[in-house]
Design a protein around this motif. Structure first.
Motif, PDB file in Angstrom:
ATOM      1  N   ALA A 100       0.780  -1.151  -0.210  1.00  0.00           N
ATOM      2  CA  ALA A 100      -0.369   0.154   0.060  1.00  0.00           C
ATOM      3  C   ALA A 100       1.011   1.135   0.051  1.00  0.00           C
ATOM      4  O   ALA A 100       0.644   2.070  -0.569  1.00  0.00           O
ATOM      5  CB  ALA A 100      -0.861  -0.238   0.873  1.00  0.00           C
ATOM      6  N   LEU A 101       1.908   1.055   0.941  1.00  0.00           N
ATOM      7  CA  LEU A 101       2.959   2.523   1.329  1.00  0.00           C
ATOM      8  C   LEU A 101       3.223   2.703  -0.758  1.00  0.00           C
ATOM      9  O   LEU A 101       3.954   3.481  -0.776  1.00  0.00           O
ATOM     10  CB  LEU A 101       3.955   1.948   2.057  1.00  0.00           C
ATOM     11  N   GLY A 102       4.015   1.718  -0.881  1.00  0.00           N
ATOM     12  CA  GLY A 102       4.264   1.683  -2.030  1.00  0.00           C
ATOM     13  C   GLY A 102       3.630   1.588  -2.903  1.00  0.00           C
ATOM     14  O   GLY A 102       4.398   3.148  -4.425  1.00  0.00           O
ATOM     15  N   ALA A 103       2.618   1.711  -2.986  1.00  0.00           N
ATOM     16  CA  ALA A 103       1.399   1.692  -4.472  1.00  0.00           C
ATOM     17  C   ALA A 103       0.931   3.864  -4.271  1.00  0.00           C
ATOM     18  O   ALA A 103       1.301   4.746  -4.829  1.00  0.00           O
ATOM     19  CB  ALA A 103       0.148   1.169  -4.263  1.00  0.00           C
ATOM     20  N   LEU A 104       1.182   4.530  -2.854  1.00  0.00           N
ATOM     21  CA  LEU A 104       1.040   5.567  -2.997  1.00  0.00           C
ATOM     22  C   LEU A 104       2.124   6.831  -2.716  1.00  0.00           C
ATOM     23  O   LEU A 104       1.721   7.615  -4.032  1.00  0.00           O
ATOM     24  CB  LEU A 104       0.847   5.811  -1.060  1.00  0.00           C
ATOM     25  N   LEU A 105       3.250   5.495  -2.888  1.00  0.00           N
ATOM     26  CA  LEU A 105       4.252   6.785  -2.943  1.00  0.00           C
ATOM     27  C   LEU A 105       4.699   6.600  -4.788  1.00  0.00           C
ATOM     28  O   LEU A 105       5.092   8.076  -4.983  1.00  0.00           O
ATOM     29  CB  LEU A 105       5.428   5.988  -2.785  1.00  0.00           C
ATOM     30  N   ARG A 106       4.005   6.348  -5.612  1.00  0.00           N
ATOM     31  CA  ARG A 106       4.498   5.963  -7.084  1.00  0.00           C
ATOM     32  C   ARG A 106       3.433   7.171  -7.709  1.00  0.00           C
ATOM     33  O   ARG A 106       3.437   7.504  -9.040  1.00  0.00           O
ATOM     34  CB  ARG A 106       3.835   4.464  -7.127  1.00  0.00           C
ATOM     35  N   GLU A 107       2.632   7.023  -6.465  1.00  0.00           N
ATOM     36  CA  GLU A 107       1.329   8.700  -7.305  1.00  0.00           C
ATOM     37  C   GLU A 107       1.963  10.283  -6.868  1.00  0.00           C
ATOM     38  O   GLU A 107       1.167  10.600  -7.086  1.00  0.00           O
ATOM     39  CB  GLU A 107      -0.395   8.074  -6.441  1.00  0.00           C
ATOM     40  N   LEU A 108       2.840   9.867  -6.001  1.00  0.00           N
ATOM     41  CA  LEU A 108       3.372  11.519  -5.635  1.00  0.00           C
ATOM     42  C   LEU A 108       4.895  11.655  -5.941  1.00  0.00           C
ATOM     43  O   LEU A 108       5.515  10.553  -6.236  1.00  0.00           O
ATOM     44  CB  LEU A 108       3.511  11.119  -3.935  1.00  0.00           C
ATOM     45  N   PRO A 109       4.430  13.112  -7.333  1.00  0.00           N
ATOM     46  CA  PRO A 109       5.301  12.924  -7.709  1.00  0.00           C
ATOM     47  C   PRO A 109       6.458  13.604  -6.841  1.00  0.00           C
ATOM     48  O   PRO A 109       7.889  14.160  -7.671  1.00  0.00           O
ATOM     49  CB  PRO A 109       5.028  14.157  -8.404  1.00  0.00           C
ATOM     50  N   GLN A 110       6.469  14.379  -5.701  1.00  0.00           N
ATOM     51  CA  GLN A 110       7.183  15.005  -5.265  1.00  0.00           C
ATOM     52  C   GLN A 110       8.222  13.804  -4.264  1.00  0.00           C
ATOM     53  O   GLN A 110       7.662  12.967  -3.874  1.00  0.00           O
ATOM     54  CB  GLN A 110       6.624  16.182  -4.858  1.00  0.00           C
ATOM     55  N   ARG A 111       9.433  14.351  -3.905  1.00  0.00           N
ATOM     56  CA  ARG A 111       9.970  13.825  -3.147  1.00  0.00           C
ATOM     57  C   ARG A 111      11.362  14.987  -2.274  1.00  0.00           C
ATOM     58  O   ARG A 111      11.173  16.558  -3.324  1.00  0.00           O
ATOM     59  CB  ARG A 111      11.440  14.092  -3.902  1.00  0.00           C
ATOM     60  N   PRO A 112      11.484  14.841  -1.299  1.00  0.00           N
ATOM     61  CA  PRO A 112      11.651  13.698  -0.523  1.00  0.00           C
ATOM     62  C   PRO A 112      10.179  13.623  -0.103  1.00  0.00           C
ATOM     63  O   PRO A 112       9.585  14.948  -0.205  1.00  0.00           O
ATOM     64  CB  PRO A 112      12.853  13.946   0.490  1.00  0.00           C
ATOM     65  N   VAL A 113       9.976  12.573   0.708  1.00  0.00           N
ATOM     66  CA  VAL A 113       9.308  12.108   1.625  1.00  0.00           C
ATOM     67  C   VAL A 113       9.309  11.727   2.985  1.00  0.00           C
ATOM     68  O   VAL A 113      10.357  10.999   2.959  1.00  0.00           O
ATOM     69  CB  VAL A 113       7.794  11.038   1.219  1.00  0.00           C
ATOM     70  N   HIS A 114       8.773  12.516   3.598  1.00  0.00           N
ATOM     71  CA  HIS A 114       8.716  11.596   5.306  1.00  0.00           C
ATOM     72  C   HIS A 114       8.011  10.645   6.152  1.00  0.00           C
ATOM     73  O   HIS A 114       6.533  11.035   5.524  1.00  0.00           O
ATOM     74  CB  HIS A 114       9.218  13.607   5.864  1.00  0.00           C
ATOM     75  N   ALA A 115       8.203  10.307   7.424  1.00  0.00           N
ATOM     76  CA  ALA A 115       8.053   8.851   7.790  1.00  0.00           C
ATOM     77  C   ALA A 115       8.387   9.425   9.148  1.00  0.00           C
ATOM     78  O   ALA A 115       9.627   9.789   9.508  1.00  0.00           O
ATOM     79  CB  ALA A 115       7.687   7.417   7.070  1.00  0.00           C
ATOM     80  N   ARG A 116       7.639   8.995  10.040  1.00  0.00           N
ATOM     81  CA  ARG A 116       7.599   8.922  11.833  1.00  0.00           C
ATOM     82  C   ARG A 116       7.662   7.633  12.140  1.00  0.00           C
ATOM     83  O   ARG A 116       5.796   6.674  10.967  1.00  0.00           O
ATOM     84  CB  ARG A 116       6.800   9.914  12.172  1.00  0.00           C
TER      85      ARG A 116
END
Length: 167
Positions: A100-116
């Motif tokens: 699920a997270l991998g699929a979401l990241l493929r939708e997001l064009p911007q980088r970097p992306v952050h998490a906790r």
């Protein structure tokens, strides 16, 4: 096993499923930084109204074989984009969080992306690392799911980093 997982926009009928997922005490302890009172349906509904009304937030339902298994979010925190996810605890250990997270990241064009992630939440840390995130710092904060201060890792999917599927 996760090849059948797909993401779709959140629907009204998904919300009772999400609410049910949050009723598991172990899931709340593991997530640590969840809702103040997971049983408060009014607060839950208000949270999802805000999420769904904000065009800056990408909210997706994770579905396997037409069953809701969780959700993923990408949301602004100041000038940064952070991601989070919640998988039905009855479905843990099947790769759904990573898919699920991998699929979401493929939708997001911007980088970097952050998490906790709470430092002792090894499963979440593994999901984030499989998706290309690296630890870039530490923090701590009050965690509703534990009723205490919890140390956490700050992670980043760098602009030039590999993503899920690139390994």
């Amino acid at each position: 096993m996760t090849s059948e997982l797909r993401l779709r926009p959140v629907r009204d009928e998904d919300l009772p499923e999400f609410f049910g997922h949050e009723q598991d005490p172990e899931a709340n302890w593991m997530a640590a930084f969840g809702p103040e009172d997971p049983a408060d349906r009014d607060a839950f509904d208000a949270f999802w109204r805000r999420i769904r009304a904000d065009p800056r937030i990408v909210a997706r339902t994770a579905v396997v074989d037409d069953e809701v298994v969780g959700h993923v979010l990408a949301f602004p925190v100041q000038e940064r984009i952070e991601v989070s996810y919640w998988i039905d605890p009855r479905r843990w250990g099947r790769g759904h969080g990573t898919a699920a997270l991998g699929a979401l990241l493929r939708e997001l064009p911007q980088r970097p992306v952050h998490a906790r992630a709470a430092k002792d939440n090894r499963a979440s840390l593994a999901v984030l690392r499989k998706c290309g995130f690296v630890v870039v710092g530490e923090d701590s904060g009050y965690a509703n799911g534990r009723g205490a201060e919890v140390e956490e890792w700050l992670l980043e999917l760098p602009a030039d980093g590999a993503e899920l599927g690139d390994h």
